[in-house]
Design a protein around this motif. Structure first.
Motif, PDB file in Angstrom:
ATOM      1  N   TYR A  24       1.093 -22.515 -17.992  1.00  0.00           N
ATOM      2  CA  TYR A  24       1.086 -21.529 -18.820  1.00  0.00           C
ATOM      3  C   TYR A  24       0.002 -20.542 -18.919  1.00  0.00           C
ATOM      4  CZ  TYR A  24       3.130 -19.685 -23.155  1.00  0.00           C
ATOM      5  OH  TYR A  24       3.639 -19.066 -24.275  1.00  0.00           O
ATOM      6  N   GLY A  25      -1.124 -21.146 -18.676  1.00  0.00           N
ATOM      7  CA  GLY A  25      -2.145 -20.103 -18.660  1.00  0.00           C
ATOM      8  C   GLY A  25      -2.338 -19.416 -17.112  1.00  0.00           C
ATOM      9  N   LEU A  26      -1.890 -19.770 -16.228  1.00  0.00           N
ATOM     10  CA  LEU A  26      -1.889 -19.244 -14.958  1.00  0.00           C
ATOM     11  C   LEU A  26      -0.824 -18.107 -15.006  1.00  0.00           C
ATOM     12  CD1 LEU A  26      -2.059 -22.136 -12.458  1.00  0.00           C
ATOM     13  CD2 LEU A  26      -3.807 -20.473 -12.978  1.00  0.00           C
ATOM     14  N   MET A  27       0.399 -18.483 -15.609  1.00  0.00           N
ATOM     15  CA  MET A  27       1.323 -17.158 -15.864  1.00  0.00           C
ATOM     16  C   MET A  27       0.724 -15.979 -16.577  1.00  0.00           C
ATOM     17  SD  MET A  27       3.913 -18.138 -14.292  1.00  0.00           S
ATOM     18  CE  MET A  27       3.009 -18.985 -13.164  1.00  0.00           C
ATOM     19  N   TYR A  28       0.038 -16.322 -17.536  1.00  0.00           N
ATOM     20  CA  TYR A  28      -0.769 -15.193 -18.281  1.00  0.00           C
ATOM     21  C   TYR A  28      -1.661 -14.589 -17.194  1.00  0.00           C
ATOM     22  CZ  TYR A  28       0.957 -15.565 -22.948  1.00  0.00           C
ATOM     23  OH  TYR A  28       1.405 -15.603 -24.253  1.00  0.00           O
ATOM     24  N   MET A  29      -2.332 -15.333 -16.424  1.00  0.00           N
ATOM     25  CA  MET A  29      -3.335 -14.506 -15.521  1.00  0.00           C
ATOM     26  C   MET A  29      -2.549 -13.783 -14.516  1.00  0.00           C
ATOM     27  SD  MET A  29      -5.991 -16.199 -12.761  1.00  0.00           S
ATOM     28  CE  MET A  29      -6.890 -17.119 -14.214  1.00  0.00           C
ATOM     29  N   ALA A  30      -1.409 -14.175 -14.132  1.00  0.00           N
ATOM     30  CA  ALA A  30      -0.331 -13.710 -13.381  1.00  0.00           C
ATOM     31  C   ALA A  30      -0.027 -12.202 -13.890  1.00  0.00           C
ATOM     32  CB  ALA A  30       0.809 -14.464 -12.811  1.00  0.00           C
ATOM     33  N   ALA A  31       0.324 -12.536 -15.106  1.00  0.00           N
ATOM     34  CA  ALA A  31       0.853 -11.242 -15.835  1.00  0.00           C
ATOM     35  C   ALA A  31      -0.179  -9.903 -15.826  1.00  0.00           C
ATOM     36  CB  ALA A  31       1.364 -11.592 -17.204  1.00  0.00           C
ATOM     37  N   PHE A  32      -1.671 -10.462 -16.106  1.00  0.00           N
ATOM     38  CA  PHE A  32      -2.564  -9.413 -16.242  1.00  0.00           C
ATOM     39  C   PHE A  32      -2.812  -8.794 -14.847  1.00  0.00           C
ATOM     40  CE2 PHE A  32      -4.322 -12.057 -19.879  1.00  0.00           C
ATOM     41  CZ  PHE A  32      -3.579 -11.423 -20.653  1.00  0.00           C
ATOM     42  N   VAL A  33      -2.652  -9.712 -13.731  1.00  0.00           N
ATOM     43  CA  VAL A  33      -3.164  -9.050 -12.410  1.00  0.00           C
ATOM     44  C   VAL A  33      -1.833  -8.345 -12.096  1.00  0.00           C
ATOM     45  CG1 VAL A  33      -3.079  -9.708 -10.073  1.00  0.00           C
ATOM     46  CG2 VAL A  33      -4.434 -11.281 -11.635  1.00  0.00           C
ATOM     47  N   ALA A  34      -0.640  -8.609 -12.133  1.00  0.00           N
ATOM     48  CA  ALA A  34       0.560  -7.748 -12.076  1.00  0.00           C
ATOM     49  C   ALA A  34       0.105  -6.353 -12.755  1.00  0.00           C
ATOM     50  CB  ALA A  34       1.638  -8.219 -12.428  1.00  0.00           C
ATOM     51  N   PHE A  35       0.001  -6.338 -13.956  1.00  0.00           N
ATOM     52  CA  PHE A  35      -0.133  -5.142 -14.901  1.00  0.00           C
ATOM     53  C   PHE A  35      -1.288  -4.040 -14.148  1.00  0.00           C
ATOM     54  CE2 PHE A  35      -2.504  -2.365 -18.019  1.00  0.00           C
ATOM     55  CZ  PHE A  35      -1.485  -2.082 -18.925  1.00  0.00           C
ATOM     56  N   MET A  36      -2.504  -4.801 -13.805  1.00  0.00           N
ATOM     57  CA  MET A  36      -3.394  -4.000 -13.088  1.00  0.00           C
ATOM     58  C   MET A  36      -2.937  -3.571 -11.843  1.00  0.00           C
ATOM     59  SD  MET A  36      -7.355  -5.369 -11.947  1.00  0.00           S
ATOM     60  CE  MET A  36      -6.641  -6.629 -10.845  1.00  0.00           C
ATOM     61  N   LEU A  37      -2.572  -4.313 -10.744  1.00  0.00           N
ATOM     62  CA  LEU A  37      -2.103  -3.675  -9.465  1.00  0.00           C
ATOM     63  C   LEU A  37      -1.039  -2.610  -9.723  1.00  0.00           C
ATOM     64  CD1 LEU A  37      -1.862  -6.998  -7.581  1.00  0.00           C
ATOM     65  CD2 LEU A  37      -3.565  -5.373  -7.614  1.00  0.00           C
ATOM     66  N   LEU A  38       0.069  -2.881 -10.703  1.00  0.00           N
ATOM     67  CA  LEU A  38       0.978  -1.839 -10.597  1.00  0.00           C
ATOM     68  C   LEU A  38       0.457  -0.647 -11.432  1.00  0.00           C
ATOM     69  CD1 LEU A  38       3.809  -3.996 -12.104  1.00  0.00           C
ATOM     70  CD2 LEU A  38       3.832  -3.022  -9.673  1.00  0.00           C
ATOM     71  N   ALA A  39      -0.456  -0.764 -12.312  1.00  0.00           N
ATOM     72  CA  ALA A  39      -1.011   0.473 -12.764  1.00  0.00           C
ATOM     73  C   ALA A  39      -1.817   1.192 -11.773  1.00  0.00           C
ATOM     74  CB  ALA A  39      -1.960   0.020 -14.114  1.00  0.00           C
ATOM     75  N   ARG A  40      -2.697   0.496 -11.001  1.00  0.00           N
ATOM     76  CA  ARG A  40      -3.359   1.034  -9.940  1.00  0.00           C
ATOM     77  C   ARG A  40      -2.552   1.823  -8.946  1.00  0.00           C
ATOM     78  NH1 ARG A  40      -8.674   0.071  -9.563  1.00  0.00           N
ATOM     79  NH2 ARG A  40      -9.669  -1.304 -11.352  1.00  0.00           N
ATOM     80  N   TRP A  41      -1.367   1.186  -8.575  1.00  0.00           N
ATOM     81  CA  TRP A  41      -0.355   1.790  -7.624  1.00  0.00           C
ATOM     82  C   TRP A  41       0.107   3.223  -8.276  1.00  0.00           C
ATOM     83  CZ3 TRP A  41       4.433   3.477  -7.194  1.00  0.00           C
ATOM     84  CH2 TRP A  41       5.250   3.739  -6.055  1.00  0.00           C
ATOM     85  N   ARG A  42       0.436   3.127  -9.496  1.00  0.00           N
ATOM     86  CA  ARG A  42       1.096   4.432  -9.932  1.00  0.00           C
ATOM     87  C   ARG A  42      -0.069   5.533 -10.145  1.00  0.00           C
ATOM     88  NH1 ARG A  42       6.021   3.643 -14.374  1.00  0.00           N
ATOM     89  NH2 ARG A  42       6.565   5.322 -12.790  1.00  0.00           N
ATOM     90  N   ILE A  43      -1.242   4.944 -10.393  1.00  0.00           N
ATOM     91  CA  ILE A  43      -2.321   5.998 -10.444  1.00  0.00           C
ATOM     92  C   ILE A  43      -2.510   6.895  -8.827  1.00  0.00           C
ATOM     93  CG2 ILE A  43      -4.784   6.296 -10.653  1.00  0.00           C
ATOM     94  CD1 ILE A  43      -4.837   4.382 -12.870  1.00  0.00           C
ATOM     95  N   ARG A  44      -2.447   5.852  -7.980  1.00  0.00           N
ATOM     96  CA  ARG A  44      -2.667   6.383  -6.563  1.00  0.00           C
ATOM     97  C   ARG A  44      -1.253   7.307  -6.091  1.00  0.00           C
ATOM     98  NH1 ARG A  44      -4.025   0.942  -5.504  1.00  0.00           N
ATOM     99  NH2 ARG A  44      -1.975   0.678  -4.548  1.00  0.00           N
ATOM    100  N   GLN A  45      -0.296   7.026  -6.705  1.00  0.00           N
ATOM    101  CA  GLN A  45       0.880   7.780  -6.309  1.00  0.00           C
ATOM    102  C   GLN A  45       0.992   8.925  -7.142  1.00  0.00           C
ATOM    103  OE1 GLN A  45       3.305   6.708  -3.747  1.00  0.00           O
ATOM    104  NE2 GLN A  45       1.732   5.297  -3.511  1.00  0.00           N
ATOM    105  N   GLY A  46       0.056   9.303  -8.017  1.00  0.00           N
ATOM    106  CA  GLY A  46       0.040  10.647  -8.762  1.00  0.00           C
ATOM    107  C   GLY A  46       1.163  10.225  -9.976  1.00  0.00           C
ATOM    108  N   GLN A  47       1.681   9.401 -10.385  1.00  0.00           N
ATOM    109  CA  GLN A  47       2.567   9.082 -11.417  1.00  0.00           C
ATOM    110  C   GLN A  47       1.991   8.824 -12.842  1.00  0.00           C
ATOM    111  OE1 GLN A  47       5.184   5.943 -10.297  1.00  0.00           O
ATOM    112  NE2 GLN A  47       6.304   7.465  -8.612  1.00  0.00           N
ATOM    113  N   ALA A  48       0.437   8.957 -12.739  1.00  0.00           N
ATOM    114  CA  ALA A  48      -0.181   8.778 -14.223  1.00  0.00           C
ATOM    115  C   ALA A  48      -1.303   9.649 -14.527  1.00  0.00           C
ATOM    116  CB  ALA A  48      -0.575   7.229 -14.154  1.00  0.00           C
ATOM    117  N   PRO A  49      -1.166  10.878 -14.479  1.00  0.00           N
ATOM    118  CA  PRO A  49      -2.279  11.878 -14.420  1.00  0.00           C
ATOM    119  C   PRO A  49      -3.002  11.446 -15.806  1.00  0.00           C
ATOM    120  CG  PRO A  49      -0.071  12.852 -15.011  1.00  0.00           C
ATOM    121  CD  PRO A  49       0.296  11.254 -14.660  1.00  0.00           C
ATOM    122  N   GLY A  50      -4.231  11.421 -15.468  1.00  0.00           N
ATOM    123  CA  GLY A  50      -5.312  11.360 -16.643  1.00  0.00           C
ATOM    124  C   GLY A  50      -5.735   9.855 -16.626  1.00  0.00           C
TER     125      GLY A  50
END
Length: 265
Positions: A24-50
């Motif tokens: 259960y704790g590992l799933m929360y960790m996976a959730a936070f890692v996925a959030f971070m990776l997806l957010a950074r991908w959108r930033i690199r693609q120019g889909q999250a200005p600012g």
């Protein structure tokens, strides 16, 4: 008919002496890692200005606090107040499971408002940014529920090929509703929001679609999930999860309508 125990699923992923690492704790960790990776991908693609990688790291810290504190508080107040007030130390045993999505959602809203205030961003700038990044975490959380053998489904037809007997839920087969919810609230909602936000949208539109999508999928999922004992008791007509999802559906429709009406005016 399947048996949950036959899958060899153990809530404890790794035992290191007296230290237990729970899935259960590992799933929360996976959730936070996925959030971070997806957010950074959108930033690199120019889909999250600012937005920047550093801003995402800070945002994730605030969000994690909101999820854990709000999720646990929601579980205590919405679902098991009598038990937790009788066993107050259990309130802090988050590694045993028991996190309310709706409580966590409210906790995240408070955390996002706080983050926005400290960084000079509007509340809607923050929530529109995180809307497509949340569903993978919901998917991971439901997989954690399934591994734990908790929040099982209602009794199903014995001939249902994937009907499953869960330890502690009697001998009758039940819907593996955790997997249904993982598919709807996690994968399907992610696909919808990711596609929707790949193009510029009016302010509040992404947030509204998240509220509407999650509320509808949770409402549907509750028809297959064993109703929880909540502050309104255990009801098979309208479950606690459905009562808590109804405001999300109504607000989601309102925010979407309002967002596009303002864009056209």
């Amino acid at each position: 008919m399947l048996h949950h125990a036959d899958f060899g699923l153990n809530p404890i992923a790794l035992q290191l002496g007296p230290l237990s690492i729970h899935w259960y704790g590992l799933m929360y960790m996976a959730a936070f890692v996925a959030f971070m990776l997806l957010a950074r991908w959108r930033i690199r693609q120019g889909q999250a200005p600012g937005w920047s990688g550093e801003a995402v790291d800070d945002l994730l810290f605030y969000g994690a606090l909101g999820v854990v504190l709000g999720g646990r508080l929601g579980q205590v107040l919405f679902y098991d107040p009598v038990y937790f007030f009788s066993h107050p130390l259990e309130i802090f045993a988050v590694w045993n499971g028991g996190m309310s999505f709706h409580g966590g959602f409210l906790g995240v809203l408070v955390a996002m408002a706080w983050y926005g205030h400290k960084t000079g961003r509007s509340f809607w700038q923050v929530t529109d940014f995180i809307a497509p990044l949340v569903p993978p975490g919901l998917f991971a959380g439901r997989i954690g529920n399934f591994i734990n053998g908790e929040l099982w489904g209602r009794v199903c037809d014995p001939d249902l090929p994937w009907g499953m007997v869960f330890r502690g839920a009697g001998d009758l087969p039940r819907h593996p509703s955790q997997l249904y919810q993982a598919g709807m609230e996690g994968l399907l909602l992610f696909f919808i929001l990711w596609r929707f936000t790949s193009k510029p949208r009016p302010v509040r539109a992404a947030s509204g679609l998240f509220l509407l999508g999650y509320g509808v999928f949770r409402w549907i999922g509750e028809y297959f999930r064993e109703p929880d004992h909540g502050i309104f008791g255990q009801s098979y007509a309208v479950s606690m999860g459905q009562w808590l999802s109804l405001p999300m559906i109504l607000l989601g429709v309102f925010f979407l309508f309002n967002a596009y009406r303002k864009e056209q005016s």
